[in-house]
Motif scaffolding. Structure first.
Motif, PDB file in Angstrom:
ATOM      1  N   SER A 272      10.299  -7.251  -8.806  1.00  0.00           N
ATOM      2  CA  SER A 272       9.002  -6.586  -8.715  1.00  0.00           C
ATOM      3  C   SER A 272       8.837  -5.634  -9.886  1.00  0.00           C
ATOM      4  N   LEU A 273       7.683  -5.699 -10.526  1.00  0.00           N
ATOM      5  CA  LEU A 273       7.393  -4.809 -11.652  1.00  0.00           C
ATOM      6  C   LEU A 273       6.729  -3.505 -11.214  1.00  0.00           C
ATOM      7  N   VAL A 274       6.477  -3.360  -9.906  1.00  0.00           N
ATOM      8  CA  VAL A 274       5.728  -2.183  -9.443  1.00  0.00           C
ATOM      9  C   VAL A 274       6.478  -1.393  -8.372  1.00  0.00           C
ATOM     10  N   TYR A 275       7.741  -1.710  -8.136  1.00  0.00           N
ATOM     11  CA  TYR A 275       8.495  -1.007  -7.099  1.00  0.00           C
ATOM     12  C   TYR A 275       8.574   0.492  -7.445  1.00  0.00           C
ATOM     13  N   GLY A 276       8.099   1.331  -6.522  1.00  0.00           N
ATOM     14  CA  GLY A 276       8.137   2.779  -6.727  1.00  0.00           C
ATOM     15  C   GLY A 276       7.152   3.280  -7.764  1.00  0.00           C
ATOM     16  N   ARG A 277       6.175   2.446  -8.119  1.00  0.00           N
ATOM     17  CA  ARG A 277       5.230   2.797  -9.182  1.00  0.00           C
ATOM     18  C   ARG A 277       3.795   2.560  -8.720  1.00  0.00           C
ATOM     19  N   PRO A 278       3.323   3.333  -7.752  1.00  0.00           N
ATOM     20  CA  PRO A 278       1.943   3.155  -7.289  1.00  0.00           C
ATOM     21  C   PRO A 278       0.927   3.567  -8.348  1.00  0.00           C
ATOM     22  N   ALA A 279      -0.182   2.870  -8.355  1.00  0.00           N
ATOM     23  CA  ALA A 279      -1.267   3.187  -9.288  1.00  0.00           C
ATOM     24  C   ALA A 279      -2.300   4.106  -8.662  1.00  0.00           C
ATOM     25  N   ALA A 280      -2.274   4.224  -7.334  1.00  0.00           N
ATOM     26  CA  ALA A 280      -3.214   5.088  -6.624  1.00  0.00           C
ATOM     27  C   ALA A 280      -2.488   5.781  -5.482  1.00  0.00           C
ATOM     28  N   VAL A 281      -2.721   7.080  -5.350  1.00  0.00           N
ATOM     29  CA  VAL A 281      -2.121   7.899  -4.290  1.00  0.00           C
ATOM     30  C   VAL A 281      -3.194   8.848  -3.785  1.00  0.00           C
ATOM     31  N   SER A 282      -3.398   8.885  -2.473  1.00  0.00           N
ATOM     32  CA  SER A 282      -4.460   9.723  -1.926  1.00  0.00           C
ATOM     33  C   SER A 282      -4.180  10.037  -0.458  1.00  0.00           C
ATOM     34  N   VAL A 283      -4.772  11.111   0.025  1.00  0.00           N
ATOM     35  CA  VAL A 283      -4.763  11.419   1.452  1.00  0.00           C
ATOM     36  C   VAL A 283      -6.144  11.067   1.996  1.00  0.00           C
ATOM     37  N   ASP A 284      -6.200  10.128   2.928  1.00  0.00           N
ATOM     38  CA  ASP A 284      -7.458   9.632   3.482  1.00  0.00           C
ATOM     39  C   ASP A 284      -7.511   9.845   4.987  1.00  0.00           C
ATOM     40  N   PRO A 285      -8.726   9.952   5.541  1.00  0.00           N
ATOM     41  CA  PRO A 285      -8.845   9.819   6.996  1.00  0.00           C
ATOM     42  C   PRO A 285      -8.480   8.397   7.391  1.00  0.00           C
ATOM     43  N   VAL A 286      -7.824   8.251   8.525  1.00  0.00           N
ATOM     44  CA  VAL A 286      -7.406   6.911   8.950  1.00  0.00           C
ATOM     45  C   VAL A 286      -8.619   6.005   9.149  1.00  0.00           C
ATOM     46  N   GLU A 287      -9.774   6.614   9.429  1.00  0.00           N
ATOM     47  CA  GLU A 287     -10.994   5.830   9.616  1.00  0.00           C
ATOM     48  C   GLU A 287     -11.399   5.069   8.353  1.00  0.00           C
ATOM     49  N   LYS A 288     -10.912   5.506   7.196  1.00  0.00           N
ATOM     50  CA  LYS A 288     -11.289   4.847   5.940  1.00  0.00           C
ATOM     51  C   LYS A 288     -10.599   3.503   5.758  1.00  0.00           C
ATOM     52  N   LYS A 289      -9.584   3.195   6.569  1.00  0.00           N
ATOM     53  CA  LYS A 289      -8.785   1.984   6.328  1.00  0.00           C
ATOM     54  C   LYS A 289      -9.527   0.665   6.536  1.00  0.00           C
ATOM     55  N   PRO A 290     -10.466   0.409   7.424  1.00  0.00           N
ATOM     56  CA  PRO A 290     -10.854   1.267   8.527  1.00  0.00           C
ATOM     57  C   PRO A 290     -10.054   0.954   9.802  1.00  0.00           C
ATOM     58  N   LEU A 291      -9.592   2.010  10.449  1.00  0.00           N
ATOM     59  CA  LEU A 291      -8.989   1.921  11.779  1.00  0.00           C
ATOM     60  C   LEU A 291      -9.691   2.953  12.658  1.00  0.00           C
ATOM     61  N   PHE A 292     -10.359   2.477  13.687  1.00  0.00           N
ATOM     62  CA  PHE A 292     -11.118   3.363  14.573  1.00  0.00           C
ATOM     63  C   PHE A 292     -10.444   3.559  15.927  1.00  0.00           C
ATOM     64  N   HIS A 293      -9.416   2.762  16.197  1.00  0.00           N
ATOM     65  CA  HIS A 293      -8.729   2.854  17.489  1.00  0.00           C
ATOM     66  C   HIS A 293      -7.252   3.178  17.304  1.00  0.00           C
ATOM     67  N   PHE A 294      -6.940   3.856  16.230  1.00  0.00           N
ATOM     68  CA  PHE A 294      -5.552   4.205  15.932  1.00  0.00           C
ATOM     69  C   PHE A 294      -5.511   5.633  15.399  1.00  0.00           C
ATOM     70  N   LEU A 295      -4.958   6.539  16.204  1.00  0.00           N
ATOM     71  CA  LEU A 295      -4.818   7.952  15.825  1.00  0.00           C
ATOM     72  C   LEU A 295      -6.098   8.509  15.203  1.00  0.00           C
ATOM     73  N   PRO A 296      -7.230   8.421  15.904  1.00  0.00           N
ATOM     74  CA  PRO A 296      -8.510   8.839  15.306  1.00  0.00           C
ATOM     75  C   PRO A 296      -8.492  10.302  14.875  1.00  0.00           C
ATOM     76  N   GLY A 297      -9.132  10.537  13.731  1.00  0.00           N
ATOM     77  CA  GLY A 297      -9.227  11.885  13.200  1.00  0.00           C
ATOM     78  C   GLY A 297      -8.017  12.359  12.433  1.00  0.00           C
ATOM     79  N   SER A 298      -6.999  11.515  12.319  1.00  0.00           N
ATOM     80  CA  SER A 298      -5.772  11.916  11.622  1.00  0.00           C
ATOM     81  C   SER A 298      -5.843  11.536  10.145  1.00  0.00           C
TER      82      SER A 298
END
Length: 325
Positions: free
Chosen positions: A36-62
């Motif tokens: 793998s040429l990308v192991y441990g090398r993410p191109a994007a890192v962010s803190v998102d609401p779980v709803e953005k995944k979107p997951l509406f029935h999994f730990l809502p509001g987290s």
């Protein structure tokens, strides 16, 4: 000595010559060894609401600590994250973030989960799996946001450390997958079954692209197939398309089209159908499937109120499917 290797990760089954890469652009044959040429090398890192995944029935509001490496094993013409999904490792400056650092940063940020998202975590399988194992040990949940184009063996291995998944089911026919995505439909449908068999909480997304998969017959075929595969309690998200990548001449999805899709899914028996990427009346709210009461009110990705009582409707006592804790 023959140093050609065959990748067994996804249905493409790429046969890769020394010094060459697979379809995903991130898996290299280095002297007869697939790396793998990308192991441990993410191109994007962010803190998102779980709803953005979107997951509406999994730990809502987290909050979910979200990472992505470049690369994808599909080539969707209307990809909404094409700048990184359709890129090669040389194209985007990466972060230096091995698995343990991801888990530490997620904990430090107060996140309850780590999401492997934005691109296609299937093609950075080893990085996602190693990080997910450490996350489990640290008490964090793991979320897989994927197109589900993966072989059964690797998927079951990844599912063993995955708590929730949102699978982007792009269309209802094999011809659509071949023309739009450079893939096929059958492996995706099988992935849905495997994730449920492995006990992973599952939600589905369908990006509705005008002129491509937005006819009434498309929605009827899609929901008809999904009902038989995952059942009517699986949340289904219809998402608005915006002109991107190679479909710049295609207009955004009309709200009326998304509402038609929701109506067809509800008529087919789906209990929880959402409309995403657009402001729609009640499009992101969760209702009791029995009495119809509004249980979770959302504005965009923000949970404004949640009156679920131990995962059930406080008015009629009906349990609402999900992973609420």
């Amino acid at each position: 000595m023959n140093e050609t290797v065959q990748c067994v990760l996804c249905p493409h089954a790429c046969v890769i010559e020394p010094g060459e890469r697979g379809t995903c652009r991130v898996r290299l044959n280095r002297g007869g060894e697939l790396v793998s040429l990308v192991y441990g090398r993410p191109a994007a890192v962010s803190v998102d609401p779980v709803e953005k995944k979107p997951l509406f029935h999994f730990l809502p509001g987290s909050a979910s600590f979200s990472i992505a490496c470049v690369g994808c094993n599909l080539g969707c013409l209307g990809c909404q994250n094409w700048e990184i999904s359709q890129a090669s490792p040389e194209d985007v400056p990466p972060y230096d973030m091995p698995p343990r650092a991801v888990v530490e940063e997620a904990s430090r940020a107060g996140c309850r989960s780590i999401a492997y998202t934005y691109t296609e975590p299937v093609v950075w399988f080893e990085y996602a799996a190693d990080t997910a194992l450490l996350a489990r040990e640290a008490g964090l949940a793991n979320i897989l946001v994927t197109a589900g184009y993966i072989n059964e063996g690797p998927l079951r291995e990844l599912a063993a450390v995955t708590d929730a998944a949102n699978v982007d089911v792009k269309g209802a026919t094999d011809s659509f997958y071949r023309s739009m995505c450079r893939g096929t439909l059958a492996p995706v449908l099988r992935s849905l079954e495997i994730l449920q068999e492995e006990g992973v909480w599952l939600e589905l997304t369908n990006l509705v692209i005008p002129g491509w998969n937005d006819a009434r017959r498309d929605f009827e075929a899609l929901v008809g197939d999904l009902v038989s595969r995952v059942g009517t309690s699986t949340p289904l998200h219809f998402s608005r398309f915006f002109p991107m990548y190679r479909l710049l001449d295609v207009p955004p999805t009309p709200l009326a089209t998304l509402e038609t899709a929701r109506e067809i899914a509800r008529d087919a028996g789906f209990e929880h159908v959402y409309i995403g990427n657009v402001a729609a009346r009640d499009g992101s709210n969760t209702f009791c499937p029995s009495c119809g009461a509004v249980l979770i009110v959302r504005s965009g990705y923000t949970v404004e109120s949640n009156i679920l009582a131990d995962g059930a409707c406080p008015y009629c006592g009906t349990a609402v499917t999900g992973r609420w804790r």
